[in-house]
Design a protein around this motif. Structure first.
Motif, PDB file in Angstrom:
ATOM      1  N   SER A  27      -0.064   5.309 131.402  1.00 27.37           N
ATOM      2  CA  SER A  27       1.388   5.140 131.280  1.00 27.37           C
ATOM      3  C   SER A  27       2.048   6.438 130.822  1.00 27.37           C
ATOM      4  O   SER A  27       3.138   6.796 131.298  1.00 27.37           O
ATOM      5  CB  SER A  27       1.702   4.011 130.298  1.00 27.37           C
ATOM      6  OG  SER A  27       3.090   3.821 130.170  1.00 27.37           O
TER       7      SER A  27
ATOM      8  N   LEU B 217      -0.844  -0.090 137.073  1.00 30.84           N
ATOM      9  CA  LEU B 217      -0.471   1.286 137.395  1.00 30.84           C
ATOM     10  C   LEU B 217      -1.590   1.951 138.184  1.00 30.84           C
ATOM     11  O   LEU B 217      -2.768   1.741 137.892  1.00 30.84           O
ATOM     12  CB  LEU B 217      -0.211   2.095 136.116  1.00 30.84           C
ATOM     13  CG  LEU B 217       0.901   1.603 135.190  1.00 30.84           C
ATOM     14  CD1 LEU B 217       0.892   2.427 133.902  1.00 30.84           C
ATOM     15  CD2 LEU B 217       2.246   1.704 135.873  1.00 30.84           C
TER      16      LEU B 217
ATOM     17  N   THR C  97       2.408   1.697 141.869  1.00 31.16           N
ATOM     18  CA  THR C  97       1.784   0.413 141.542  1.00 31.16           C
ATOM     19  C   THR C  97       0.932  -0.127 142.682  1.00 31.16           C
ATOM     20  O   THR C  97       0.254  -1.143 142.522  1.00 31.16           O
ATOM     21  CB  THR C  97       2.852  -0.633 141.179  1.00 31.16           C
ATOM     22  OG1 THR C  97       3.767  -0.761 142.277  1.00 31.16           O
ATOM     23  CG2 THR C  97       3.619  -0.210 139.942  1.00 31.16           C
TER      24      THR C  97
ATOM     25  N   PRO D  68       6.478   4.821 138.544  1.00 31.42           N
ATOM     26  CA  PRO D  68       5.030   4.975 138.707  1.00 31.42           C
ATOM     27  C   PRO D  68       4.522   4.224 139.924  1.00 31.42           C
ATOM     28  O   PRO D  68       5.128   3.243 140.366  1.00 31.42           O
ATOM     29  CB  PRO D  68       4.463   4.387 137.409  1.00 31.42           C
ATOM     30  CG  PRO D  68       5.537   3.522 136.860  1.00 31.42           C
ATOM     31  CD  PRO D  68       6.831   4.113 137.304  1.00 31.42           C
TER      32      PRO D  68
ATOM     33  N   VAL E 158       2.076   8.764 134.027  1.00 33.84           N
ATOM     34  CA  VAL E 158       2.854   8.454 135.229  1.00 33.84           C
ATOM     35  C   VAL E 158       4.161   7.723 134.950  1.00 33.84           C
ATOM     36  O   VAL E 158       4.979   7.580 135.864  1.00 33.84           O
ATOM     37  CB  VAL E 158       2.016   7.621 136.234  1.00 33.84           C
ATOM     38  CG1 VAL E 158       0.750   8.360 136.618  1.00 33.84           C
ATOM     39  CG2 VAL E 158       1.692   6.231 135.695  1.00 33.84           C
ATOM     40  N   ALA E 159       4.351   7.247 133.739  1.00 36.28           N
ATOM     41  CA  ALA E 159       5.565   6.482 133.449  1.00 36.28           C
ATOM     42  C   ALA E 159       6.399   7.089 132.323  1.00 36.28           C
ATOM     43  O   ALA E 159       7.409   6.507 131.921  1.00 36.28           O
ATOM     44  CB  ALA E 159       5.206   5.032 133.101  1.00 36.28           C
TER      45      ALA E 159
END
Length: 435
Positions: A313, A107, A374, A372, A316-317
């Motif tokens: 995480s 990420l 990558t 997100p 952003v996720a």
């Protein structure tokens, strides 16, 4: 110790103004935005005049759980050599997580995030800094960053953490007084205490920048005038030591050159006020040799990797916030990351806001919530466009065809023809599709 004087951050948008500004002794350029083989003419002219140029890195991630990437280190070294710089700078931050240490997807934050002030994180950071020092042709200085939130279970103050880092590695420090103010507002940390704990003999130079407060949170925007509290911290610093250099940062929302010159004058006044209150001239500090830095044990890196991945995480996720974090503050940070991501994608792919119009920003923010980042921002732009097209958007057929054309030109197996006849045919087809 290199005496730099008073400087300003060099940005393409204000390059001409910077060249004409009186009293600018040096400039700082974002390392990732400079190509060693094709240096901007403005920087070359400044160099010819004897103006020092310092490359300032933003993507190395020295505070991350993995060892510094050799390719990024090589790129930073190349920029230092191309610019004839006396030093290079980076940040005490992590910018990516996941990957091999966690057996999870990598990420990217697209932003500088704080490391926990723990012994484990310090061990990893010290080893990473020494790896970077060994790979660079000039001395390295590292910068304290601004943060919207705190890590739970921290074992040191910022000053103690930086003191240990400098003592163990011999690295120099780039102290951002605007970031000290940010951390005062957002995390309740006393700037005077931080300055008192710092190893000021390790000071390489100082950053000064503006920001704004909203709902009790200070945002380090680099897009607003320098406020009085930041200048007061600079004065306090100057009362303790004579900074080798001070630099004004401005990244966007650029004012008229005259306003930037007035801000530089105000910075000089703050330095003079602080210097006048020093009781006596301090001797030139003598730095002791750095201690040997052992390798951080694998379990230490793995623990840090898991902690940073869980946090990133959540930011952003959309995964749950790790235990002990302020969920409200993490929400503020998550929204700030998405907004910055939208802004940067709009800069690296300026055609997207043109094609999508007012729909660009809401569409991108909705995309960012589910996808997100990558890779880099250019890859992010392509993936965003691909996702829109897969969903049959935008609704306007002409705009959709133009978006498809844009994506194909940048992601195909080979560049599309730029012969005038072929380009005319493509343009004609776009016009016909809009009818």
């Amino acid at each position: 110790m290199v005496r730099l004087g008073t400087g300003i951050g060099w940005r393409p948008e204000i390059a001409d103004a910077v060249e004409r500004m009186p009293g600018v002794d040096w400039v700082e350029a974002v390392a990732e935005n400079v190509c060693p083989g094709h240096l901007p003419e403005s920087l070359l002219r400044l160099r010819e005049r004897g103006v020092t140029v310092v490359p300032h890195g933003v993507s190395l991630g020295l505070g991350g759980s993995e060892r510094p990437d050799e390719t990024r280190l090589t790129a930073l070294a190349e920029r230092a050599e191309a610019l004839g710089s006396p030093l290079v700078t980076e940040h005490i931050a992590f910018v990516r997580a996941g990957g091999a240490l966690t057996a999870s997807p990598r990420l990217e934050a697209g932003h500088l995030l704080p490391v926990p002030r723990t012994r484990d994180a310090l061990d990893v950071l010290c080893e990473n800094v020494r790896i970077a020092q060994d790979a660079l042709p000039v001395p390295l200085a590292v910068e304290n960053i601004a943060a919207l939130f705190s890590w739970p279970g921290e074992e040191m103050t910022e000053g103690q953490f930086l003191y240990e880092l400098a003592d163990r590695t011999g690295v120099r420090l780039l102290i951002d007084v605007a970031n000290l103010h940010t951390n005062h507002v957002n995390r309740g940390e006393d700037p005077a205490k931080a300055l008192a704990e710092l190893p000021l003999e390790a000071l390489a130079y100082v950053h000064v920048a503006g920001g704004f407060e909203r709902d009790g949170v200070w945002h380090d925007s680099h897009a607003h005038p320098v406020p009085r509290p930041v200048l007061d911290i600079l004065t306090d610093l100057a009362s303790r030591v004579s900074p080798p250099g001070v630099l004004l940062e401005r990244d966007e929302n650029f004012p008229a050159p005259e306003e930037l010159e007035r801000e530089l004058d105000t910075i000089r006044e703050a330095l003079a006020t602080g210097g006048a209150s020093r009781t006596a001239a301090l001797p030139e500090p003598v730095r002791t040799a750095a201690r040997a830095v052992p390798e951080a044990p694998a379990p230490v890196r793995e623990r840090l990797a898991l902690e940073q991945t869980a946090l990133l995480s959540a930011l952003v996720a959309g995964t749950p916030a790790p235990e002990g974090f302020d969920r409200v503050r993490l929400g503020v940070q998550a929204r700030a990351l998405a907004a910055k991501r939208a802004d940067v994608v709009a800069k690296v792919a300026p055609e997207l806001p043109v094609i999508l119009g007012d729909g660009y920003r809401p569409a991108f923010l909705a995309y960012a919530q589910r996808h997100p980042m990558t890779g880099g921002y250019r890859r992010d732009a392509l993936e965003f466009a691909g996702r829109l097209l897969a969903e049959g958007r935008p609704a306007d057929a002409g705009a959709r065809a133009e978006l498809r054309e844009w994506r194909q030109e940048r992601s195909g197996p080979k560049p599309r023809s730029r012969r005038p006849g072929v380009r005319l045919a493509r343009a004609t087809r776009r016009v016909l599709l809009r009818r």
